[in-house]
Scaffold this motif. Structure first.
Motif, PDB file in Angstrom:
ATOM      1  N   GLU A 152       0.834  -1.204   0.000  1.00 36.87           N
ATOM      2  CA  GLU A 152       0.000   0.000   0.000  1.00 36.87           C
ATOM      3  C   GLU A 152       0.869   1.254   0.000  1.00 36.87           C
ATOM      4  O   GLU A 152       0.567   2.242  -0.688  1.00 36.87           O
ATOM      5  CB  GLU A 152      -0.918  -0.007   1.222  1.00 36.87           C
ATOM      6  N   ILE A 153       1.963   1.205   0.766  1.00 37.93           N
ATOM      7  CA  ILE A 153       2.878   2.349   0.825  1.00 37.93           C
ATOM      8  C   ILE A 153       3.484   2.600  -0.556  1.00 37.93           C
ATOM      9  O   ILE A 153       3.542   3.735  -1.040  1.00 37.93           O
ATOM     10  CB  ILE A 153       3.993   2.105   1.860  1.00 37.93           C
ATOM     11  N   PHE A 154       3.955   1.519  -1.195  1.00 39.61           N
ATOM     12  CA  PHE A 154       4.584   1.642  -2.506  1.00 39.61           C
ATOM     13  C   PHE A 154       3.616   2.210  -3.526  1.00 39.61           C
ATOM     14  O   PHE A 154       3.951   3.132  -4.284  1.00 39.61           O
ATOM     15  CB  PHE A 154       5.092   0.270  -2.951  1.00 39.61           C
ATOM     16  N   GLU A 155       2.392   1.688  -3.575  1.00 40.06           N
ATOM     17  CA  GLU A 155       1.403   2.157  -4.548  1.00 40.06           C
ATOM     18  C   GLU A 155       1.064   3.623  -4.322  1.00 40.06           C
ATOM     19  O   GLU A 155       0.900   4.388  -5.280  1.00 40.06           O
ATOM     20  CB  GLU A 155       0.135   1.293  -4.458  1.00 40.06           C
ATOM     21  N   ASP A 156       0.967   4.037  -3.052  1.00 42.54           N
ATOM     22  CA  ASP A 156       0.648   5.427  -2.747  1.00 42.54           C
ATOM     23  C   ASP A 156       1.783   6.355  -3.187  1.00 42.54           C
ATOM     24  O   ASP A 156       1.553   7.419  -3.763  1.00 42.54           O
ATOM     25  CB  ASP A 156       0.391   5.584  -1.254  1.00 42.54           C
ATOM     26  N   MET A 157       3.025   5.927  -2.940  1.00 36.96           N
ATOM     27  CA  MET A 157       4.173   6.761  -3.316  1.00 36.96           C
ATOM     28  C   MET A 157       4.314   6.850  -4.825  1.00 36.96           C
ATOM     29  O   MET A 157       4.633   7.911  -5.366  1.00 36.96           O
ATOM     30  CB  MET A 157       5.451   6.205  -2.674  1.00 36.96           C
ATOM     31  N   VAL A 158       4.070   5.744  -5.534  1.00 36.09           N
ATOM     32  CA  VAL A 158       4.154   5.758  -6.991  1.00 36.09           C
ATOM     33  C   VAL A 158       3.086   6.663  -7.589  1.00 36.09           C
ATOM     34  O   VAL A 158       3.333   7.391  -8.556  1.00 36.09           O
ATOM     35  CB  VAL A 158       4.031   4.334  -7.564  1.00 36.09           C
ATOM     36  N   SER A 159       1.894   6.656  -7.002  1.00 40.77           N
ATOM     37  CA  SER A 159       0.805   7.474  -7.538  1.00 40.77           C
ATOM     38  C   SER A 159       1.113   8.964  -7.454  1.00 40.77           C
ATOM     39  O   SER A 159       0.634   9.750  -8.268  1.00 40.77           O
ATOM     40  CB  SER A 159      -0.495   7.173  -6.782  1.00 40.77           C
ATOM     41  N   VAL A 160       1.942   9.349  -6.469  1.00 38.98           N
ATOM     42  CA  VAL A 160       2.291  10.767  -6.303  1.00 38.98           C
ATOM     43  C   VAL A 160       3.640  11.093  -6.909  1.00 38.98           C
ATOM     44  O   VAL A 160       3.799  12.042  -7.666  1.00 38.98           O
ATOM     45  CB  VAL A 160       2.284  11.155  -4.809  1.00 38.98           C
TER      46      VAL A 160
ATOM     47  N   GLU B   6       7.922   8.507 -11.406  1.00 37.86           N
ATOM     48  CA  GLU B   6       9.258   7.973 -11.679  1.00 37.86           C
ATOM     49  C   GLU B   6      10.243   8.233 -10.549  1.00 37.86           C
ATOM     50  O   GLU B   6      11.275   7.568 -10.454  1.00 37.86           O
ATOM     51  CB  GLU B   6       9.806   8.570 -12.984  1.00 37.86           C
ATOM     52  N   SER B   7       9.953   9.206  -9.687  1.00 39.72           N
ATOM     53  CA  SER B   7      10.859   9.523  -8.583  1.00 39.72           C
ATOM     54  C   SER B   7      10.615   8.655  -7.360  1.00 39.72           C
ATOM     55  O   SER B   7      11.320   8.796  -6.354  1.00 39.72           O
ATOM     56  CB  SER B   7      10.712  11.006  -8.203  1.00 39.72           C
ATOM     57  N   ALA B   8       9.612   7.786  -7.420  1.00 40.57           N
ATOM     58  CA  ALA B   8       9.301   6.941  -6.270  1.00 40.57           C
ATOM     59  C   ALA B   8      10.406   5.904  -6.045  1.00 40.57           C
ATOM     60  O   ALA B   8      11.055   5.466  -6.986  1.00 40.57           O
ATOM     61  CB  ALA B   8       7.963   6.238  -6.487  1.00 40.57           C
ATOM     62  N   PRO B   9      10.625   5.498  -4.785  1.00 44.46           N
ATOM     63  CA  PRO B   9      11.614   4.448  -4.516  1.00 44.46           C
ATOM     64  C   PRO B   9      11.120   3.107  -5.024  1.00 44.46           C
ATOM     65  O   PRO B   9       9.925   2.928  -5.297  1.00 44.46           O
ATOM     66  CB  PRO B   9      11.726   4.470  -2.987  1.00 44.46           C
ATOM     67  N   SER B  10      12.030   2.151  -5.152  1.00 48.30           N
ATOM     68  CA  SER B  10      11.651   0.827  -5.617  1.00 48.30           C
ATOM     69  C   SER B  10      10.850   0.090  -4.546  1.00 48.30           C
ATOM     70  O   SER B  10      10.914   0.431  -3.354  1.00 48.30           O
ATOM     71  CB  SER B  10      12.898   0.019  -5.968  1.00 48.30           C
ATOM     72  N   TYR B  11      10.107  -0.932  -4.990  1.00 48.66           N
ATOM     73  CA  TYR B  11       9.328  -1.731  -4.035  1.00 48.66           C
ATOM     74  C   TYR B  11      10.253  -2.449  -3.056  1.00 48.66           C
ATOM     75  O   TYR B  11       9.921  -2.602  -1.876  1.00 48.66           O
ATOM     76  CB  TYR B  11       8.471  -2.734  -4.796  1.00 48.66           C
ATOM     77  N   THR B  12      11.433  -2.855  -3.540  1.00 45.78           N
ATOM     78  CA  THR B  12      12.407  -3.529  -2.661  1.00 45.78           C
ATOM     79  C   THR B  12      12.822  -2.608  -1.524  1.00 45.78           C
ATOM     80  O   THR B  12      12.901  -3.027  -0.359  1.00 45.78           O
ATOM     81  CB  THR B  12      13.647  -3.953  -3.464  1.00 45.78           C
ATOM     82  N   MET B  13      13.095  -1.350  -1.838  1.00 44.84           N
ATOM     83  CA  MET B  13      13.491  -0.397  -0.806  1.00 44.84           C
ATOM     84  C   MET B  13      12.352  -0.155   0.183  1.00 44.84           C
ATOM     85  O   MET B  13      12.565  -0.078   1.397  1.00 44.84           O
ATOM     86  CB  MET B  13      13.910   0.926  -1.450  1.00 44.84           C
ATOM     87  N   VAL B  14      11.131  -0.022  -0.357  1.00 45.07           N
ATOM     88  CA  VAL B  14       9.973   0.198   0.524  1.00 45.07           C
ATOM     89  C   VAL B  14       9.816  -0.971   1.494  1.00 45.07           C
ATOM     90  O   VAL B  14       9.613  -0.775   2.702  1.00 45.07           O
ATOM     91  CB  VAL B  14       8.694   0.395  -0.310  1.00 45.07           C
TER      92      VAL B  14
END
Length: 280
Positions: A29-37, A40-48
């Motif tokens: 959920e955190i990853f999807e929220d960060m990607v939506s905002v 391309e600058s969002a961190p990778s899912y692995t990092m999250v």
């Protein structure tokens, strides 16, 4: 988060992850929220996942753990300038090449490029061919002439236009997207690449279309030559396609938009395109 926060550092990414963990959100959920905002600058899912797990285990600091050995001092203004100079000299240079040149780690090179020069690597955009200055000037003049013809009747004119063009359908061995990637600063236009290594196998397609969609596609049979008579037959087929698909268009008068290829200006073709219901 807002759209204004779309360019965050690693520590700021971790702070956002920490906040969402305390809100009870899962790593997905955190990853999807960060990607939506951040997109391309969002961190990778692995990092999250990594930092969400650490914060769930009670970690409070968003900083990297200190490591034994000599402190990192390579992220200097001098190295930033050197790396930017290398990248601008060769937009396709790789991280390991810069690392070897400056005798610093590939990780530090990536950090400097992304966080200090504000650059990223993107693939070249495919375009059909390179235009010469003469081609560009001719297209500019043609556009001005068209605008003069249109005047205040843009909708009416566009509705009457039927465009025709030919293209070769080929097989190519183009540069891969990975091979064409170059470093660019935010806001810069993407690089372009051109057709390479044309295959011997090709097929000519002639397409007629208007503002509503494609009217007719013709594939020139193998061994047949495109000439004035063949093109005239295509015009007749296109006229029939207009009658079938765009009823009433002929009565308003069709404007054929085509180039000055020899088959378009041949006598047999001109007989059809100078019909009272069709203009060039």
């Amino acid at each position: 988060m807002s759209a204004e926060s779309s360019n965050l550092s690693n520590i700021e990414h971790r702070a956002v992850i920490k906040y969402f963990v305390k809100e009870g959100k899962t790593p997905k959920e955190i990853f999807e929220d960060m990607v939506s905002v951040l997109q391309e600058s969002a961190p990778s899912y692995t990092m999250v996942k990594k930092w969400a797990r650490l914060f769930q285990q009670g970690r409070e600091s968003c900083e990297d753990d200190s490591r034994p050995g000599r402190p990192v001092t390579v992220v200097t203004e001098e190295n930033v300038r050197k790396i930017e100079k290398l990248v601008l000299a060769d937009r396709r240079i790789k991280l390991w090449q810069i690392a070897e040149e400056l005798q610093i780690s590939k990780e530090r090179v990536g950090e400097i490029i992304h966080e200090h020069t504000n650059m990223r690597k993107i693939s070249a955009r495919w375009i059909p061919k390179m235009l010469t200055p003469f081609d560009k000037q001719r297209r500019l003049q043609t556009s001005k002439d068209f605008l003069e013809l249109v005047g205040d009747n843009i909708d009416e004119i566009c509705d009457r236009i039927v465009t025709v063009d030919e293209t070769w359908v080929r097989q190519y061995d183009p540069e891969s997207k990975q091979e064409s990637m170059q470093w660019t600063k935010k806001g810069e236009r993407p690089p372009k690449k051109f057709k390479v290594q044309k295959s011997a196998s090709k097929l000519m397609a002639t397409i007629f279309w208007d503002s509503e969609g494609v009217l007719l596609i013709d594939y020139l049979p193998k061994g047949t030559t495109m000439n004035g008579q063949y093109y005239a037959n295509l015009l007749a087929q296109a006229r029939e396609a207009v009658v079938q698909k765009q009823r009433g268009k002929l009565s308003r008068g069709v404007l054929f938009l085509q180039d000055n290829a020899s088959v378009h200006t041949a006598r047999a073709s001109r007989k059809l395109t100078t019909h009272p219901t069709a203009q060039i």
